[in-house]
Design a protein around this motif. Structure first.
Motif, PDB file in Angstrom:
ATOM      1  N   ALA A 141      44.843  10.556  -6.437  1.00 24.84           N
ATOM      2  CA  ALA A 141      43.491  10.002  -6.441  1.00 24.84           C
ATOM      3  C   ALA A 141      42.670  10.579  -5.282  1.00 24.84           C
ATOM      4  O   ALA A 141      41.543  11.023  -5.463  1.00 24.84           O
ATOM      5  CB  ALA A 141      43.546   8.489  -6.359  1.00 24.84           C
ATOM      6  N   ARG A 142      43.258  10.588  -4.083  1.00 28.93           N
ATOM      7  CA  ARG A 142      42.531  11.047  -2.896  1.00 28.93           C
ATOM      8  C   ARG A 142      42.307  12.544  -2.923  1.00 28.93           C
ATOM      9  O   ARG A 142      41.220  13.036  -2.659  1.00 28.93           O
ATOM     10  CB  ARG A 142      43.322  10.728  -1.625  1.00 28.93           C
ATOM     11  N   GLU A 143      43.349  13.258  -3.213  1.00 25.32           N
ATOM     12  CA  GLU A 143      43.336  14.701  -3.026  1.00 25.32           C
ATOM     13  C   GLU A 143      42.629  15.424  -4.170  1.00 25.32           C
ATOM     14  O   GLU A 143      41.917  16.380  -3.942  1.00 25.32           O
ATOM     15  CB  GLU A 143      44.787  15.201  -2.908  1.00 25.32           C
ATOM     16  N   PHE A 144      42.826  14.955  -5.389  1.00 26.61           N
ATOM     17  CA  PHE A 144      42.343  15.721  -6.543  1.00 26.61           C
ATOM     18  C   PHE A 144      41.188  15.043  -7.273  1.00 26.61           C
ATOM     19  O   PHE A 144      40.204  15.669  -7.592  1.00 26.61           O
ATOM     20  CB  PHE A 144      43.491  15.989  -7.515  1.00 26.61           C
ATOM     21  N   ILE A 145      41.335  13.761  -7.572  1.00 21.97           N
ATOM     22  CA  ILE A 145      40.275  13.081  -8.323  1.00 21.97           C
ATOM     23  C   ILE A 145      39.075  12.885  -7.394  1.00 21.97           C
ATOM     24  O   ILE A 145      37.925  13.037  -7.804  1.00 21.97           O
ATOM     25  CB  ILE A 145      40.775  11.744  -8.901  1.00 21.97           C
ATOM     26  N   GLN A 146      39.353  12.545  -6.156  1.00 16.06           N
ATOM     27  CA  GLN A 146      38.333  12.426  -5.108  1.00 16.06           C
ATOM     28  C   GLN A 146      37.201  11.480  -5.439  1.00 16.06           C
ATOM     29  O   GLN A 146      36.068  11.683  -5.019  1.00 16.06           O
ATOM     30  CB  GLN A 146      37.772  13.804  -4.749  1.00 16.06           C
ATOM     31  N   LYS A 147      37.462  10.482  -6.255  1.00 15.07           N
ATOM     32  CA  LYS A 147      36.466   9.437  -6.517  1.00 15.07           C
ATOM     33  C   LYS A 147      37.194   8.107  -6.452  1.00 15.07           C
ATOM     34  O   LYS A 147      38.404   8.050  -6.638  1.00 15.07           O
ATOM     35  CB  LYS A 147      35.860   9.608  -7.912  1.00 15.07           C
ATOM     36  N   GLU A 148      36.439   7.040  -6.216  1.00 21.36           N
ATOM     37  CA  GLU A 148      37.056   5.715  -6.243  1.00 21.36           C
ATOM     38  C   GLU A 148      37.536   5.425  -7.661  1.00 21.36           C
ATOM     39  O   GLU A 148      36.799   5.634  -8.627  1.00 21.36           O
ATOM     40  CB  GLU A 148      36.045   4.639  -5.820  1.00 21.36           C
ATOM     41  N   LEU A 149      38.731   4.965  -7.801  1.00 16.49           N
ATOM     42  CA  LEU A 149      39.214   4.592  -9.134  1.00 16.49           C
ATOM     43  C   LEU A 149      38.758   3.178  -9.443  1.00 16.49           C
ATOM     44  O   LEU A 149      38.651   2.343  -8.541  1.00 16.49           O
ATOM     45  CB  LEU A 149      40.744   4.640  -9.165  1.00 16.49           C
ATOM     46  N   PRO A 150      38.437   2.915 -10.708  1.00 18.17           N
ATOM     47  CA  PRO A 150      38.072   1.538 -11.066  1.00 18.17           C
ATOM     48  C   PRO A 150      39.247   0.588 -10.786  1.00 18.17           C
ATOM     49  O   PRO A 150      40.401   0.998 -10.881  1.00 18.17           O
ATOM     50  CB  PRO A 150      37.770   1.612 -12.562  1.00 18.17           C
ATOM     51  N   THR A 151      38.930  -0.639 -10.423  1.00 16.26           N
ATOM     52  CA  THR A 151      40.006  -1.586 -10.151  1.00 16.26           C
ATOM     53  C   THR A 151      40.130  -2.603 -11.275  1.00 16.26           C
ATOM     54  O   THR A 151      41.028  -3.430 -11.288  1.00 16.26           O
ATOM     55  CB  THR A 151      39.773  -2.335  -8.832  1.00 16.26           C
ATOM     56  N   GLN A 152      39.141  -2.587 -12.185  1.00 23.39           N
ATOM     57  CA  GLN A 152      39.321  -3.424 -13.376  1.00 23.39           C
ATOM     58  C   GLN A 152      38.705  -2.742 -14.578  1.00 23.39           C
ATOM     59  O   GLN A 152      37.973  -1.770 -14.439  1.00 23.39           O
ATOM     60  CB  GLN A 152      38.722  -4.800 -13.165  1.00 23.39           C
ATOM     61  N   THR A 153      39.011  -3.274 -15.749  1.00 22.65           N
ATOM     62  CA  THR A 153      38.517  -2.654 -16.967  1.00 22.65           C
ATOM     63  C   THR A 153      37.617  -3.625 -17.721  1.00 22.65           C
ATOM     64  O   THR A 153      37.786  -4.839 -17.629  1.00 22.65           O
ATOM     65  CB  THR A 153      39.677  -2.211 -17.877  1.00 22.65           C
ATOM     66  N   THR A 154      36.637  -3.072 -18.443  1.00 21.92           N
ATOM     67  CA  THR A 154      35.727  -3.911 -19.216  1.00 21.92           C
ATOM     68  C   THR A 154      36.286  -4.184 -20.606  1.00 21.92           C
ATOM     69  O   THR A 154      35.722  -4.946 -21.369  1.00 21.92           O
ATOM     70  CB  THR A 154      34.354  -3.215 -19.352  1.00 21.92           C
ATOM     71  N   ILE A 155      37.384  -3.531 -20.945  1.00 17.00           N
ATOM     72  CA  ILE A 155      37.997  -3.784 -22.254  1.00 17.00           C
ATOM     73  C   ILE A 155      38.740  -5.113 -22.186  1.00 17.00           C
ATOM     74  O   ILE A 155      39.412  -5.408 -21.200  1.00 17.00           O
ATOM     75  CB  ILE A 155      38.968  -2.657 -22.633  1.00 17.00           C
ATOM     76  N   LYS A 156      38.581  -5.905 -23.250  1.00 17.20           N
ATOM     77  CA  LYS A 156      39.254  -7.200 -23.268  1.00 17.20           C
ATOM     78  C   LYS A 156      40.630  -7.062 -23.903  1.00 17.20           C
ATOM     79  O   LYS A 156      40.750  -6.561 -25.018  1.00 17.20           O
ATOM     80  CB  LYS A 156      38.423  -8.210 -24.065  1.00 17.20           C
ATOM     81  N   TYR A 157      41.628  -7.412 -23.140  1.00 18.51           N
ATOM     82  CA  TYR A 157      42.984  -7.378 -23.687  1.00 18.51           C
ATOM     83  C   TYR A 157      43.393  -8.791 -24.035  1.00 18.51           C
ATOM     84  O   TYR A 157      43.633  -9.607 -23.152  1.00 18.51           O
ATOM     85  CB  TYR A 157      43.952  -6.758 -22.674  1.00 18.51           C
ATOM     86  N   VAL A 158      43.395  -9.102 -25.321  1.00 18.55           N
ATOM     87  CA  VAL A 158      43.682 -10.480 -25.752  1.00 18.55           C
ATOM     88  C   VAL A 158      45.139 -10.592 -26.195  1.00 18.55           C
ATOM     89  O   VAL A 158      45.789  -9.586 -26.498  1.00 18.55           O
ATOM     90  CB  VAL A 158      42.751 -10.912 -26.910  1.00 18.55           C
ATOM     91  N   GLU A 159      45.610 -11.818 -26.228  1.00 23.44           N
ATOM     92  CA  GLU A 159      46.985 -12.077 -26.655  1.00 23.44           C
ATOM     93  C   GLU A 159      47.073 -11.997 -28.182  1.00 23.44           C
ATOM     94  O   GLU A 159      46.099 -12.293 -28.877  1.00 23.44           O
ATOM     95  CB  GLU A 159      47.407 -13.485 -26.230  1.00 23.44           C
ATOM     96  N   HIS A 160      48.226 -11.599 -28.698  1.00 19.16           N
ATOM     97  CA  HIS A 160      48.360 -11.706 -30.152  1.00 19.16           C
ATOM     98  C   HIS A 160      49.034 -13.037 -30.486  1.00 19.16           C
ATOM     99  O   HIS A 160      50.257 -13.146 -30.460  1.00 19.16           O
ATOM    100  CB  HIS A 160      49.045 -10.521 -30.819  1.00 19.16           C
TER     101      HIS A 160
END
Lengths: 266, 477
Positions: A141-160
C-alpha cells in the motif's frame, strides 16, 4: 598452457569482481525515494514496513517486480500470452476487493488475497501468519499503491437468512436472476462459458471462468466469496460488478450465489 | 542403410503405451518437471518454470529454499508433507511425479552406418520429492534409461538399459535454524532475513543449504546440466567399440580422448562429467546473500558412483550473481572452479583435472538465453606416456529458447568442442541443433529436432554423422 593460464586468470578475476560488484541493497532494488519514504514510514511504524519489504523482496518480487508493476522476471510465463499476469499495483486496479468497482481494495482485501493465494497462479501465504501478511500488505500500500486505502465499503453485505437460505426455491430464483442480468452472455447458459473472445485491461485474452468448476475461482469459493465477486466484479477484467443492480435488494444476490453453487453440485 | 531397429522389446512398449494412455486420460491437466509440487501448492507449472524443465526466477528461489515457498515454510500445505503417510492417496500425488521423454523416431544421415530407429522414449523417470520437515527436503528419482552408453575397462564401451536410482537422489537440509546468530529464527525476524539497519536495509539470506547424496551441483549454475530443452543424442556401440559419440552440450563434456576413470573404465568424450554430471555422489553446500549465491562442495570422483575409488574427493567452488527483477527480465552469471583429485587415469597413471569456466543466463520476456564456456586441463601428466597427449581442452555451448505462441517453443543450440587427449585419437566438434516443440496440452508435447555436424563427416566417432533428425515426445504427470 599460456592460453589456459590466461583464461583461468580471467575467471578468477571476473568472479572476484562480481562478488565485489554485489551490493548490500542488491541489484535493481534501490529505492529512489528512500529519504522521502522514511518520514511517512514513521507514521505507520517503520518496523512493519521494513519487515513487509523483506518479505516482498524475498518472494513476491519474482512475480510482482521490484517496482510493483507486475513485471517480475517470472511474471510473463504465468499465463503465457494470456490472462492472468500479476497486476500493476501502481495503476491501482485490483481484481479482488470488497469495495465498489473502480475503487481501491481495503487492507483486509489485500490480506485475504495474500493469505488465500490465487489457485493456479499465486501460492497461499497463510503460513506467514496474520502479522506478516499485514506487514507485507502495508508495504504494498505504502510503496506501490501510494494512496490511502478505503477502510470501509459502501456495498451492503447482508446475511442469507429466511427465504434466502440455500433452498430449491432460491436456486430457481437465482436461475432467473442469472438470465435477467445477462451473465449467460459471457458464462453461457450452462455456466461453462461461451466461445466469445474477451480481453483484459492489458489486452491479453481472457476466458470467463467455468462456473461449474470451483477450482478455477480466483476470488474464493465460499458462499461469501462468490457473493462478493458478484457485487464487486473483477476490475481489470471484463467481469463487471453488479452491486448497483442489487441495490436495495441485496438478499436476491444470494439466489444467484445458490444457483452457481447448485451448478457445482454443492 | 541399417534396417529400422527397435531398442525396446514389445512388452515394454505395450506396457508403457498403456500406462501413458491411462495417465493422460485419468489426469488430463498436469504439468512438466515436478508436477507434484504444482499439485501440492495448487499452482500452474509456469509459476516456477519458463519452459519446463527450465526454471524461472521464482522457481529458482523455490529450489533454493529447499523446495519451499521462500519466507513460508510449507505454505498452506503443512499437513501434506509427511513422508510417513505417503500412500494416502491425495498426499501421495503431492510428492509423486512421472516423466517419459525421448525420441520416437530418430534418423542419422551421413553416418557409418546410416540408421533409422523406432524407439520408445528412452528415459522413464519417477520422482518422489517433497519436504520432510521445515528444514529437510528430499528428492528421489527412479529412472529407466534404455541404451545408455557406458564405459568399461580396456577402452571399450557397452550399451546398457538400467533401472534404478537415477540421476539424482538426495536430502537437502537447511542449516539456517542451526546457525542461531546473526539471523536466526526469532519472534522478530523472518527465517532467512537479517536484522536490517535503519529499516529494511538488511541483507536477505537463504541457506546455507546442504545437499547430500547423488546430486547435480550444476543445478545452481547459470546453465544447469539437468535442465535441458534439447535432449542428448545417444551414442552407438558395436561389439565394444564406440562407433559414434552421443551429442551433449559440449561445454560440460569430458572432452579428452583416451582418458579413463580412476578405476579404469573408458569415458565417453561427450559425457557430462565432474561439476556438470547430472547426478553423482557428493556433498554440496550453498547459500545466498542478496543476489550473490556461493556454492562449494565435493564429488566422489569422475564417474565413480558410490565407490570410493581413490579415497580423494573432487572439490568445487562456484559463485553466481543474479540480476534483474523487473521489466520481465532476469538472469545470472556464474564462475566455476573444479578440481579433480586423482580423478582420472591416462594410460595407467592417476591424473588431476582442473575445470573452470563461466556460464550466463538471460531471460527477457519469452526469450531464454543461456550458455557456458568451460576449460579443462589435465595436470601432473606422467612422463613417457604411450603417445603425444594434449592436456588442454575447452567447450562452448549456447542455447536460446523462444516461446513463439502459447503452444510452440522454438530452440536453437550451438556446441563447440576443442578436444584434448591422445592426439592420434582426437578430433574437434561443432554442431548446431534446432528444435520445435509443440505442446498438445500442458503436460504433453511433441518435438521435431535436427542436429547438424558443422565440422563435416569424418572417420572419428565424434563426427560420424552429418545430420540427425528426430521426432520425440515428452509426457509428464
Amino acid at each position: 598452457m599460456n592460453r589456459h593460464a590466461f583464461s583461468f586468470g580471467l575467471v578468477v578475476v571476473a568472479t572476484t569482481c562480481l562478488s565485489l560488484f554485489y551490493t548490500e541493497a542488491g541489484f535493481g532494488q534501490t529505492n529512489p525515494e528512500q529519504g522521502h519514504d522514511m518520514g511517512r514510514m514513521e507514521e505507520t511504524g517503520a518496523a512493519d514496513i521494513a519487515t513487509g519489504k523483506m518479505i516482498y523482496r524475498m518472494t513476491c518480487i519474482h512475480c510482482h517486480g521490484s517496482k510493483g508493476r507486475g513485471d517480475g522476471a517470472a511474471a510473463i510465463f504465468i499465463g503465457p500470452y494470456s490472462h492472468p499476469r500479476p497486476n500493476d499495483f501502481t495503476a491501482g486496479i485490483f481484481k479482488f476487493r470488497s469495495t465498489e468497482s473502480g475503487q481501491l481494495p481495503m487492507l483486509e482485501d489485500l490480506m485475504r488475497t495474500i493469505r488465500e493465494g490465487i489457485p493456479g497462479f499465486m501460492p497461499s501465504f497463510r503460513n506467514l501468519g496474520e502479522e506478516r501478511i499485514r506487514q507485507v500488505s502495508l508495504y504494498i500500500a505504502r510503496e506501490f499503491i501510494q494512496k490511502e486505502l478505503p477502510t470501509q465499503t459502501t456495498i451492503k453485505y447482508v446475511e442469507h437468512v429466511g427465504p434466502y437460505t440455500y433452498s430449491v426455491e432460491s436456486v430457481v430464483r437465482g436461475k432467473e436472476v442469472y438470465k435477467r442480468l445477462g451473465c449467460f452472455a459471457c458464462h453461457g447458459l450452462d455456466g461453462r462459458g461461451t466461445g466469445i473472445s474477451l480481453k483484459d485491461k492489458r489486452g491479453l485474452p481472457i476466458k470467463p471462468v467455468d462456473l461449474t468448476r470451483q477450482e478455477t475461482f480466483g476470488n474464493g469459493t465460499s458462499h461469501e466469496d462468490i457473493y462478493r465477486t458478484i457485487m464487486t466484479g473483477l476490475d481489470g477484467t471484463p467481469m463487471p460488478g453488479f452491486s448497483s443492480q442489487f441495490k436495495g435488494k441485496e438478499e436476491s444476490a444470494w439466489d444467484l450465489v445458490h444457483y452457481i453453487l447448485s451448478r457445482q453440485g454443492r | 542403410m541399417r534396417p529400422v531397429s527397435c531398442r525396446w522389446n514389445r512388452n515394454e512398449i505395450l506396457c508403457g503405451l498403456f500406462l501413458g494412455v491411462i495417465m493422460i486420460t485419468l489426469f488430463p491437466s498436469s504439468c512438466f518437471a515436478i508436477p507434484a509440487f504444482a499439485r501440492k501448492y495448487d499452482l500452474s507449472c509456469t509459476s516456477c518454470h519458463t519452459n519446463p524443465p527450465r526454471l524461472n526466477a521464482f522457481g529458482e528461489a523455490f529450489h533454493m529454499a529447499g523446495f519451499q515457498i521462500p519466507t513460508v515454510q510449507e505454505g498452506e500445505t503443512k499437513k501434506k508433507r509427511n513422508i510417513g503417510r505417503v500412500w494416502s492417496e491425495t498426499d501421495f500425488l503431492n510428492i509423486f511425479s512421472f516423466r517419459a521423454n525421448g525420441n520416437l523416431v530418430e534418423s542419422f544421415q551421413g553416418s557409418n552406418p546410416d540408421e533409422t530407429n523406432l524407439t520408445f522414449p528412452r528415459d522413464l523417470e519417477i520422482y518422489l520429492a517433497g519436504t520432510y520437515t521445515d528444514e529437510i527436503s528430499y528428492f528421489i528419482e527412479l529412472d529407466r534409461e534404455a541404451g545408455a552408453v557406458q564405459g568399461i575397462p580396456g577402452g571399450f564401451f557397452e550399451e546398457r538399459s538400467e533401472f534404478g536410482i537415477g540421476k539424482e537422489f538426495f536430502l537437502m537440509v537447511d542449516l539456517q535454524p542451526l546457525l542461531k546468530a546473526p539471523y536466526a529464527k526469532s519472534g522478530e525476524t523472518m527465517p532467512g532475513m537479517a536484522h536490517g539497519e535503519g529499516g529494511g536495509g538488511g541483507i536477505m539470506f537463504m541457506g546455507p543449504m546442504v545437499m547430500i547424496g547423488k546430486i547435480d551441483p550444476s543445478t545452481n549454475f547459470s546453465y544447469p546440466t539437468n535442465r535441458q530443452v534439447i535432449l542428448n543424442i545417444p551414442g552407438r556401440v558395436d561389439s565394444g567399440i564406440l562407433q559414434r559419440f552421443g551429442l551433449t552440450p559440449y561445454a560440460f563434456a569430458s572432452k579428452f580422448f583416451g582418458v579413463k576413470t580412476a578405476d579404469g573404465n573408458s569415458v565417453e568424450v561427450t559425457k557430462e562429467v565432474l561439476y556438470n554430471t547430472p547426478g553423482d555422489f557428493g556433498i554440496d553446500l550453498h547459500a545466498m546473500m542478496g543476489n550473490l549465491l556461493l556454492q562449494g562442495g565435493a564429488m566422489q570422483g569422475l564417474q565413480a558412483g558410490n565407490r570410493d575409488v581413490n579415497s580423494k574427493k573432487d572439490p568445487y567452488l562456484m559463485a553466481r550473481l543474479n540480476f534483474g527483477q523487473e521489466a520481465y527480465t532476469s538472469g545470472s552469471i556464474s564462475g566455476l572452479i573444479n578440481w579433480g583429485n586423482d580423478t582420472a587415469m591416462v594410460d595407467t597413471s592417476l591424473v588431476n583435472w582442473l575445470r573452470y569456466g563461466f556460464s550466463g543466463n538471460l531471460k527477457y520476456k519469452y526469450l531464454d538465453l543461456y550458455g557456458a564456456f568451460i576449460w579443462d586441463t589435465i595436470r601432473n601428466l606422467p612422463v613417457g606416456i604411450s603417445s603425444p597427449f594434449d592436456r588442454t581442452a575447452n567447450g562452448f555451448t549456447i542455447e536460446g529458447d523462444y516461446l513463439a505462441t502459447d503452444r510452440l517453443l522454438l530452440s536453437i543450440r550451438y556446441d563447440q568442442l576443442s578436444a584434448g587427449g591422445f592426439i592420434s585419437q582426437k578430433a574437434d566438434g561443432k554442431a548446431i541443433a534446432a528444435q520445435a516443440r509443440f505442446y498438445m496440452r500442458d503436460n504433453f508435447s511433441f518435438y521435431l529436432r535436427d542436429s547438424y555436424n558443422l565440422e563435416g563427416v569424418g572417420t572419428n566417432a565424434l563426427r560420424n554423422f552429418r545430420n540427425f533428425v528426430a521426432l520425440g515426445v515428452d509426457f509428464d504427470f
